[in-house]
Write a protein that holds these residues in place. Structure first.
Motif, PDB file in Angstrom:
ATOM      1  N   GLY A 266      -8.188  28.111 -21.564  1.00  0.00           N
ATOM      2  CA  GLY A 266      -7.405  27.038 -22.369  1.00  0.00           C
ATOM      3  C   GLY A 266      -6.678  26.335 -21.152  1.00  0.00           C
ATOM      4  N   THR A 267      -5.857  27.053 -20.419  1.00  0.00           N
ATOM      5  CA  THR A 267      -5.285  26.357 -19.390  1.00  0.00           C
ATOM      6  C   THR A 267      -6.024  25.557 -18.337  1.00  0.00           C
ATOM      7  OG1 THR A 267      -3.607  28.179 -19.252  1.00  0.00           O
ATOM      8  CG2 THR A 267      -3.340  26.898 -17.484  1.00  0.00           C
ATOM      9  N   TYR A 268      -6.971  25.926 -17.924  1.00  0.00           N
ATOM     10  CA  TYR A 268      -7.864  25.167 -17.023  1.00  0.00           C
ATOM     11  C   TYR A 268      -8.609  23.979 -17.644  1.00  0.00           C
ATOM     12  CZ  TYR A 268      -6.791  28.574 -13.377  1.00  0.00           C
ATOM     13  OH  TYR A 268      -6.193  29.250 -12.270  1.00  0.00           O
ATOM     14  N   THR A 269      -8.975  24.373 -18.770  1.00  0.00           N
ATOM     15  CA  THR A 269      -9.763  22.957 -19.634  1.00  0.00           C
ATOM     16  C   THR A 269      -8.635  22.062 -19.892  1.00  0.00           C
ATOM     17  OG1 THR A 269      -9.664  24.444 -21.678  1.00  0.00           O
ATOM     18  CG2 THR A 269     -11.708  24.471 -20.261  1.00  0.00           C
ATOM     19  N   LEU A 270      -7.304  22.554 -20.349  1.00  0.00           N
ATOM     20  CA  LEU A 270      -6.266  21.541 -20.422  1.00  0.00           C
ATOM     21  C   LEU A 270      -6.067  20.769 -19.210  1.00  0.00           C
ATOM     22  CD1 LEU A 270      -4.378  20.194 -22.508  1.00  0.00           C
ATOM     23  CD2 LEU A 270      -2.773  21.913 -21.740  1.00  0.00           C
ATOM     24  N   MET A 271      -6.128  21.188 -18.230  1.00  0.00           N
ATOM     25  CA  MET A 271      -5.714  20.794 -16.973  1.00  0.00           C
ATOM     26  C   MET A 271      -6.884  19.549 -16.499  1.00  0.00           C
ATOM     27  SD  MET A 271      -3.164  21.364 -15.139  1.00  0.00           S
ATOM     28  CE  MET A 271      -2.121  21.550 -16.648  1.00  0.00           C
ATOM     29  N   ALA A 272      -8.119  20.198 -17.071  1.00  0.00           N
ATOM     30  CA  ALA A 272      -9.361  19.137 -16.893  1.00  0.00           C
ATOM     31  C   ALA A 272      -9.225  18.038 -17.809  1.00  0.00           C
ATOM     32  CB  ALA A 272     -10.712  19.847 -17.118  1.00  0.00           C
ATOM     33  N   SER A 273      -8.777  18.002 -18.991  1.00  0.00           N
ATOM     34  CA  SER A 273      -8.646  16.907 -19.794  1.00  0.00           C
ATOM     35  C   SER A 273      -7.551  16.053 -19.306  1.00  0.00           C
ATOM     36  CB  SER A 273      -8.369  17.491 -21.323  1.00  0.00           C
ATOM     37  OG  SER A 273      -8.384  16.698 -22.137  1.00  0.00           O
ATOM     38  N   ILE A 274      -6.562  16.574 -18.932  1.00  0.00           N
ATOM     39  CA  ILE A 274      -5.597  15.627 -18.404  1.00  0.00           C
ATOM     40  C   ILE A 274      -6.092  14.859 -17.096  1.00  0.00           C
ATOM     41  CG2 ILE A 274      -3.348  15.831 -17.156  1.00  0.00           C
ATOM     42  CD1 ILE A 274      -2.410  17.994 -19.192  1.00  0.00           C
ATOM     43  N   GLY A 275      -6.685  15.689 -16.248  1.00  0.00           N
ATOM     44  CA  GLY A 275      -7.188  14.990 -15.164  1.00  0.00           C
ATOM     45  C   GLY A 275      -8.156  13.755 -15.355  1.00  0.00           C
ATOM     46  N   LEU A 276      -9.115  14.244 -16.535  1.00  0.00           N
ATOM     47  CA  LEU A 276     -10.170  12.867 -16.951  1.00  0.00           C
ATOM     48  C   LEU A 276      -9.458  11.895 -17.743  1.00  0.00           C
ATOM     49  CD1 LEU A 276     -12.835  15.653 -18.086  1.00  0.00           C
ATOM     50  CD2 LEU A 276     -13.019  14.122 -16.198  1.00  0.00           C
ATOM     51  N   SER A 277      -8.358  12.178 -18.399  1.00  0.00           N
ATOM     52  CA  SER A 277      -7.788  11.100 -19.155  1.00  0.00           C
ATOM     53  C   SER A 277      -7.457   9.735 -18.499  1.00  0.00           C
ATOM     54  CB  SER A 277      -6.308  11.762 -19.946  1.00  0.00           C
ATOM     55  OG  SER A 277      -5.478  11.711 -18.827  1.00  0.00           O
TER      56      SER A 277
ATOM     57  N   TRP B 130      -9.053   8.272 -15.881  1.00  0.00           N
ATOM     58  CA  TRP B 130     -10.148   7.727 -15.524  1.00  0.00           C
ATOM     59  C   TRP B 130     -10.411   6.667 -16.973  1.00  0.00           C
ATOM     60  CZ3 TRP B 130     -11.911   7.458 -11.074  1.00  0.00           C
ATOM     61  CH2 TRP B 130     -11.546   8.619 -10.063  1.00  0.00           C
ATOM     62  N   LEU B 131      -9.968   6.933 -18.120  1.00  0.00           N
ATOM     63  CA  LEU B 131     -10.236   5.937 -19.242  1.00  0.00           C
ATOM     64  C   LEU B 131      -9.622   4.727 -19.029  1.00  0.00           C
ATOM     65  CD1 LEU B 131      -9.859   8.552 -22.207  1.00  0.00           C
ATOM     66  CD2 LEU B 131     -11.881   7.623 -21.298  1.00  0.00           C
ATOM     67  N   ARG B 132      -8.355   4.629 -18.097  1.00  0.00           N
ATOM     68  CA  ARG B 132      -7.615   3.268 -17.856  1.00  0.00           C
ATOM     69  C   ARG B 132      -8.174   2.589 -16.673  1.00  0.00           C
ATOM     70  NH1 ARG B 132      -4.406   0.959 -21.260  1.00  0.00           N
ATOM     71  NH2 ARG B 132      -3.298   3.238 -21.644  1.00  0.00           N
ATOM     72  N   SER B 133      -8.244   3.471 -15.674  1.00  0.00           N
ATOM     73  CA  SER B 133      -8.698   2.925 -14.322  1.00  0.00           C
ATOM     74  C   SER B 133      -8.951   3.804 -13.226  1.00  0.00           C
ATOM     75  CB  SER B 133      -7.477   1.846 -13.827  1.00  0.00           C
ATOM     76  OG  SER B 133      -6.553   2.738 -13.344  1.00  0.00           O
TER      77      SER B 133
ATOM     78  N   ARG C 199      -7.807   3.846 -10.300  1.00  0.00           N
ATOM     79  CA  ARG C 199      -6.486   4.323  -9.658  1.00  0.00           C
ATOM     80  C   ARG C 199      -5.745   5.360 -10.507  1.00  0.00           C
ATOM     81  NH1 ARG C 199      -1.815   0.106  -7.604  1.00  0.00           N
ATOM     82  NH2 ARG C 199      -0.514   1.760  -6.536  1.00  0.00           N
ATOM     83  N   MET C 200      -5.673   5.087 -11.925  1.00  0.00           N
ATOM     84  CA  MET C 200      -4.831   6.042 -12.728  1.00  0.00           C
ATOM     85  C   MET C 200      -5.948   7.440 -12.824  1.00  0.00           C
ATOM     86  SD  MET C 200      -2.283   6.522 -14.719  1.00  0.00           S
ATOM     87  CE  MET C 200      -1.833   4.835 -14.922  1.00  0.00           C
ATOM     88  N   GLY C 201      -7.216   7.295 -12.805  1.00  0.00           N
ATOM     89  CA  GLY C 201      -8.072   8.579 -12.603  1.00  0.00           C
ATOM     90  C   GLY C 201      -7.587   9.560 -11.524  1.00  0.00           C
ATOM     91  N   LEU C 202      -7.452   8.677 -10.419  1.00  0.00           N
ATOM     92  CA  LEU C 202      -7.134   9.417  -9.251  1.00  0.00           C
ATOM     93  C   LEU C 202      -5.747  10.176  -9.256  1.00  0.00           C
ATOM     94  CD1 LEU C 202      -8.369   6.885  -6.591  1.00  0.00           C
ATOM     95  CD2 LEU C 202      -9.560   9.120  -7.054  1.00  0.00           C
ATOM     96  N   VAL C 203      -4.869   9.319  -9.770  1.00  0.00           N
ATOM     97  CA  VAL C 203      -3.566   9.999  -9.824  1.00  0.00           C
ATOM     98  C   VAL C 203      -3.637  11.436 -10.895  1.00  0.00           C
ATOM     99  CG1 VAL C 203      -1.248   9.612 -10.891  1.00  0.00           C
ATOM    100  CG2 VAL C 203      -2.283   7.843  -9.219  1.00  0.00           C
TER     101      VAL C 203
ATOM    102  N   LEU D   6      -3.114  15.103  -9.855  1.00  0.00           N
ATOM    103  CA  LEU D   6      -1.892  15.916 -10.593  1.00  0.00           C
ATOM    104  C   LEU D   6      -2.564  17.303 -11.253  1.00  0.00           C
ATOM    105  CD1 LEU D   6       0.203  13.129 -11.809  1.00  0.00           C
ATOM    106  CD2 LEU D   6       0.838  14.717  -9.968  1.00  0.00           C
ATOM    107  N   ALA D   7      -3.648  17.079 -11.948  1.00  0.00           N
ATOM    108  CA  ALA D   7      -4.134  18.106 -12.867  1.00  0.00           C
ATOM    109  C   ALA D   7      -4.701  19.228 -11.682  1.00  0.00           C
ATOM    110  CB  ALA D   7      -5.379  17.851 -13.643  1.00  0.00           C
ATOM    111  N   GLY D   8      -5.400  18.735 -10.431  1.00  0.00           N
ATOM    112  CA  GLY D   8      -5.857  19.625  -9.637  1.00  0.00           C
ATOM    113  C   GLY D   8      -4.687  20.327  -9.011  1.00  0.00           C
ATOM    114  N   LEU D   9      -3.685  19.790  -8.527  1.00  0.00           N
ATOM    115  CA  LEU D   9      -2.566  20.390  -8.093  1.00  0.00           C
ATOM    116  C   LEU D   9      -2.005  21.342  -9.180  1.00  0.00           C
ATOM    117  CD1 LEU D   9      -0.467  20.633  -5.641  1.00  0.00           C
ATOM    118  CD2 LEU D   9       0.884  18.817  -6.762  1.00  0.00           C
TER     119      LEU D   9
END
Length: 140
Positions: free
Chosen positions: A99-110, A112-115, A117-121, A125-128
């Protein structure tokens, strides 16, 4: 797996159950928000899938940790099976990590839906966050 006193294990189970209930609710709300998006992007499907996995994993964690607390209570009725402690402990921890790691993945992917640059940020952050969680759980 390390042997822990019943009191210590019950306290860990209470804490993980509470944290999982909170994070599971967050993951479910995040999932609902993602489902309202109208873009047919592959990244949206991955974000939705990871949020769904996270939500379900945290719900399983709450149930497993609740079982541990019930079974380990000193005044538990005699008919409460003492067996299944290891299964609940393993399932609870694995689902908490999932749950923890997939939540981080979902936050990291989110992002990319905007741009891009936002996807990279959000990915950084999710990776860190995932790295820090791993280090903390590994005892570092």
């Amino acid at each position: 797996m390390q042997n822990l006193s019943p009191e210590h294990l019950a306290e860990i189970a209470r804490q993980l159950g509470s944290i999982s209930a909170f994070l599971g609710g967050f993951a479910a709300a995040f999932l609902g928000t993602l489902l309202t998006q109208n873009t047919p992007q592959r990244v949206l499907r991955w974000a939705v899938a990871s949020a769904a996995v996270s939500s379900v994993a945290f719900i399983v964690t709450v149930v497993a940790m609740t079982k541990l607390v019930m079974v380990l209570h000193p005044q538990a009725p005699a008919n409460v099976a003492k067996g299944g402690i290891m299964g609940a402990r393993v399932a609870g921890m694995l689902c908490f990590l999932l749950g923890t790691y997939t939540l981080m993945a979902s936050i990291g992917l989110s992002g990319w839906l905007r741009s891009r640059r936002m996807g990279l940020v959000t990915s950084a952050l999710a990776g860190l966050g995932a790295l820090l969680i791993t280090l903390l759980l590994a005892g570092g």
